[in-house]
Design an enzyme around this catalytic site. Structure first.
Site, PDB file in Angstrom:
ATOM      1  N   ASN A 166     -49.280  25.233 -10.981  1.00 13.44           N
ATOM      2  CA  ASN A 166     -48.122  25.083 -11.859  1.00 13.44           C
ATOM      3  C   ASN A 166     -48.234  23.865 -12.783  1.00 13.44           C
ATOM      4  OD1 ASN A 166     -45.940  26.740 -12.339  1.00 13.44           O
ATOM      5  ND2 ASN A 166     -44.498  25.553 -11.128  1.00 13.44           N
ATOM      6  N   ASP A 170     -44.884  26.442   0.530  1.00 15.43           N
ATOM      7  CA  ASP A 170     -45.137  25.237  -0.258  1.00 15.43           C
ATOM      8  C   ASP A 170     -46.460  24.617   0.153  1.00 15.43           C
ATOM      9  OD1 ASP A 170     -42.790  25.501  -1.639  1.00 15.43           O
ATOM     10  OD2 ASP A 170     -41.650  24.151  -0.343  1.00 15.43           O
ATOM     11  N   ASP A 203     -35.032  29.087  -3.964  1.00 12.40           N
ATOM     12  CA  ASP A 203     -34.951  29.695  -2.640  1.00 12.40           C
ATOM     13  C   ASP A 203     -33.550  30.225  -2.360  1.00 12.40           C
ATOM     14  OD1 ASP A 203     -33.919  27.170  -2.707  1.00 12.40           O
ATOM     15  OD2 ASP A 203     -35.073  26.399  -1.007  1.00 12.40           O
ATOM     16  N   ARG A 219     -27.574  21.362  -4.458  1.00  8.61           N
ATOM     17  CA  ARG A 219     -27.683  22.651  -3.759  1.00  8.61           C
ATOM     18  C   ARG A 219     -26.302  23.290  -3.576  1.00  8.61           C
ATOM     19  NH1 ARG A 219     -32.941  24.424  -2.886  1.00  8.61           N
ATOM     20  NH2 ARG A 219     -32.688  24.927  -0.694  1.00  8.61           N
TER      21      ARG A 219
END
Length: 712
Positions: A484, A532, A622, A667
């Site tokens: 990435n 990850d 996620d 979050r």
């Protein structure tokens, strides 16, 4: 002697050099020829590409003021009679289809002509409804102006109403069509079939092998799998809005005007003895319009079709014609139809499940009508009631919708692999929720294994450590590293660990978290492990056990780190909760198994607003995946193994705590925002964790299937 030898040697050398010159010239000439040919081909392609494309077939002009006139002599040959046993195997040439793509039919409309008899009379009229049908086809994705490329051909002769065309002359006109070929691959539209006194249930016309899209079929005349059953369009239904009264006043309403005498007598008997049936008929008062109905016993006048909204159920009884326009009025009014016609073929019966929106009562049981209706539960009434308007607006609300539905049904019959699922045709998402796209066995097979997708940026040492651990997992099939970092290339192949499993590196064009969920072609297994690059503490046994659990729950997210959403009564918002609890509603995709179709859903079907938020804020991908899967499946995720710590257990400084507080706030904002986008809280909570059966067993002599399962 020496002189002769020298002479021979000289001649031989001259011959060899001459031959070399010939070879040289030959290959040079060949090279020049190839270069000139390439240049000429490029130039020709440039000029050919820049020249305007010439379409030799003009599109049909439906708005022409005058049409070409074609006179049909009485002695002209007619098309053959309709074949009663047609199927797509013997009356349809599928090899003409596919030129519009591997999943789309192409439809050609014949040019408009004014067919007249020798006496100068038109053989049919051109109605507004038929004009709308042709216009819809012309404006659809299926239309083609070339008859040679057409899978289906539509004659431009109006055959919608049997009362308004001459069957003998129309049969002659069909036979005169350039591509008729006994009606093969032709489509005929009809809504009113038959005339008095017989009222045939199929159009009285020699249609040979043509497909009939018509209203009023019965089970004797309908060719299942070939013909298309249409509704009888109602102009009144288009005027009915979607508003509903707060409460229905009548249990059953009968507003049909042409009920046969024997059935009408039965209904009159019921209406006289029960208040559950409101029986309406023509008003005997001469000065009322056609939009009035009068009650059978008292003569009370009701407005039609407004009165239909007052009934929970509405009757449709077999009459001289099986197709009744009142059916559309009833559905548009959200009055549940009661069909009392044993042999009727319902509109779009091959795709629309009428048992979800209507009740079917055998004709012999008409006397027990009220008893049958009272046996219908409130739950089923509610399901049918709320689905009625959706079905009407989607398939029946206009000539355009009816035509497009017809074309789509034919397209799915020709290209069944492109067909929509039953649920998409019959289960509106606002009532039933999204449809689970997975049809997997109870336990998915183990042999294909799983593909590990690692999202990484520049943590090379951690990445290499993870790769070395992953390859020790028996069911791992492939490793896909998603690099990435656009500013720094991945390490050269010589520096990567030597592994015994396929490994491929994909470089992304933009640094986005959503790249981990892109449906890469390299993912060939059904199962995908998203992980990850710093999750290096999981053992091969933990990963293998996680994969085995996913095989039992292949439509869910199965993984290791779990979280919970909770409602905050102080702020009246949803909050992200990461404390260790018995409940979970999310499994973080830093280490989780899921079916690869969810990556496709994430990229192409998840609300774009969610994906944009994730990429802009570089967080919550996620949570977005958990929302997506739970919204479609309406099931919670599965946490496996008792491990709870995954990252940096020794980090306890105040800077980390502050960062963690900001992280929790972000979050929580994600959960609150995603719930608003979806319109409800899609996440599902559960008190469940999957551990190996032998996890707590210490008895000697029994080998553990997963001995290194990890700890808290």
């Amino acid at each position: 002697m020496a002189a002769e030898t020298l002479l021979k040697t000289s001649k031989q050398s001259k011959y060899i050099s001459y031959r070399k010159i010939l070879y040289h010239r030959f290959f040079v000439g060949l090279l020049l020829f190839i270069l000139i040919s390439l240049v000429l081909s490029v130039v020709c392609n440039i000029f050919a590409g820049s020249a305007p494309r010439v379409d030799f077939h003009e599109t049909v002009n439906l708005d022409a003021v005058s049409w070409p006139v074609s006179t049909l002599p009485r002695s002209a040959s007619k098309s053959t009679s309709r074949l009663a046993n047609c199927t797509y195997w013997n009356c349809f040439n599928v090899y003409k289809c596919g030129r519009g793509g591997h999943d789309k039919i192409t439809i050609y409309i014949y040019p408009l002509k004014d067919y007249i008899t020798e006496g100068g009379e038109s053989i049919s009229r051109f109605s507004r409804e038929f004009y709308e049908i042709l216009l819809t086809i012309k404006n659809s994705k299926y239309y083609t102006s070339s008859p040679d490329e057409a899978c289906l051909l539509v004659p431009s002769i109006d055959t919608l109403n049997q009362n308004y065309f001459n069957g003998e002359y129309v049969s002659q006109a069909l036979q005169s069509l350039d591509h008729w070929n006994n009606g093969e691959n032709h489509l005929i539209f009809n809504m009113v079939a038959g005339v008095a006194p017989n009222y045939n249930t199929v159009i009285d016309l020699n249609t040979s092998k043509a497909i009939i899209a018509g209203a009023g079929f019965d089970t004797w005349t309908f060719r299942y799998g070939f013909d298309i059953s249409l509704p009888l369009h109602s102009h009144l239904a288009q005027e009915i809005d979607s508003t509903q009264p707060e409460q229905k006043k009548f249990m059953i309403i009968s507003a049909q005007l042409n009920i046969p005498d024997d059935y009408l007598a039965e209904l009159q008997s019921i209406a006289s003895s029960s208040n559950d049936l409101l029986l309406l008929d023509r008003c005997k008062i001469s000065d009322v319009g056609y939009k009035k109905r009068c009650e059978y016993t008292t003569g009370t006048v009701f407005d039609y079709p407004d009165v239909l909204k007052e009934g929970m159920f509405c009757l449709i009884v077999r009459s001289a014609r099986l197709a009744q326009s009142i059916l559309m009025d009833i559905i548009a009014s959200q009055c549940i139809p009661i069909i009392i016609a044993d042999t009727v073929v319902m509109p779009f019966n091959s795709h629309v499940d009428w048992n979800k929106i209507a009740l079917f009562v055998p004709e012999e049981n008409i006397r027990s009508l009220v008893k049958i209706i009272h046996s219908v539960s409130k739950e089923r009434r509610g399901e049918m009631y709320w689905q009625l308007r959706w079905v009407y607006e989607r398939y029946f609300s206009s000539i355009e919708k009816i035509t497009l539905s017809t074309l789509e049904i034919i397209n799915e019959k020709v290209f069944p692999l492109a067909a929509r699922m039953y649920e998409e045709w019959n289960m509106p998402e606002h009532l039933y929720g999204p449809v689970n796209p997975l049809f997997l066995p109870v336990t998915a097979p183990k042999s294909p294994g799983f593909t590990a997708v690692i999202l990484t940026y520049d943590r090379v040492d951690s990445l290499f450590t993870l790769v070395r651990k992953l390859v020790r997992t028996p069911s791992l099939a492939k490793i896909l590293v998603v690099w990435n970092n656009q500013k720094k290339p991945p390490p050269p192949s010589s520096e990567w660990p030597v592994v015994n499993k396929p490994l491929k590196v994909i470089r992304t064009k933009e640094n986005k978290l959503s790249n981990r969920f892109f449906p890469y072609d390299e993912i060939e297994t059904e199962c995908q492990l998203t992980i990850d690059d710093d999750i290096v503490m999981l053992t091969p046994d933990e990963l293998e056990f996680g994969f085995d659990v996913w095989r039992e729950f292949p439509d869910r997210i199965v993984g290791f780190p779990s979280r919970l959403h909770v409602w905050d009564n102080v702020t009246n918002t949803w909050r992200y909760h990461s404390e260790w609890t018995n409940q979970i509603s999310m499994v973080l995709t830093g280490a989780a198994f899921h079916h690869k179709i969810w990556s496709w859903y994430y990229t192409y079907k998840m609300p774009a607003e969610v994906r944009t938020w994730v990429d802009d804020n570089f967080n919550c991908e996620d949570i977005a995946m958990n929302f997506l899967v739970a919204n479609v499946t309406r099931k919670p995720p599965i946490k496996v193994t008792p491990r709870k710590k995954f990252k940096c257990p020794e980090c306890t400084n105040t800077e980390m705590l502050s960062a963690d507080a900001r992280h929790m706030s972000q979050r929580s904002a994600c959960i609150e925002r995603f719930a608003r986008i979806y319109g409800h809280m899609a996440l599902k909570s559960v008190e469940f964790r999957a551990d190996p059966l032998q996890y707590r067993e210490t008895a000697a002599g029994i080998p553990h299937a997963y001995p290194d399962i990890g700890a808290l």
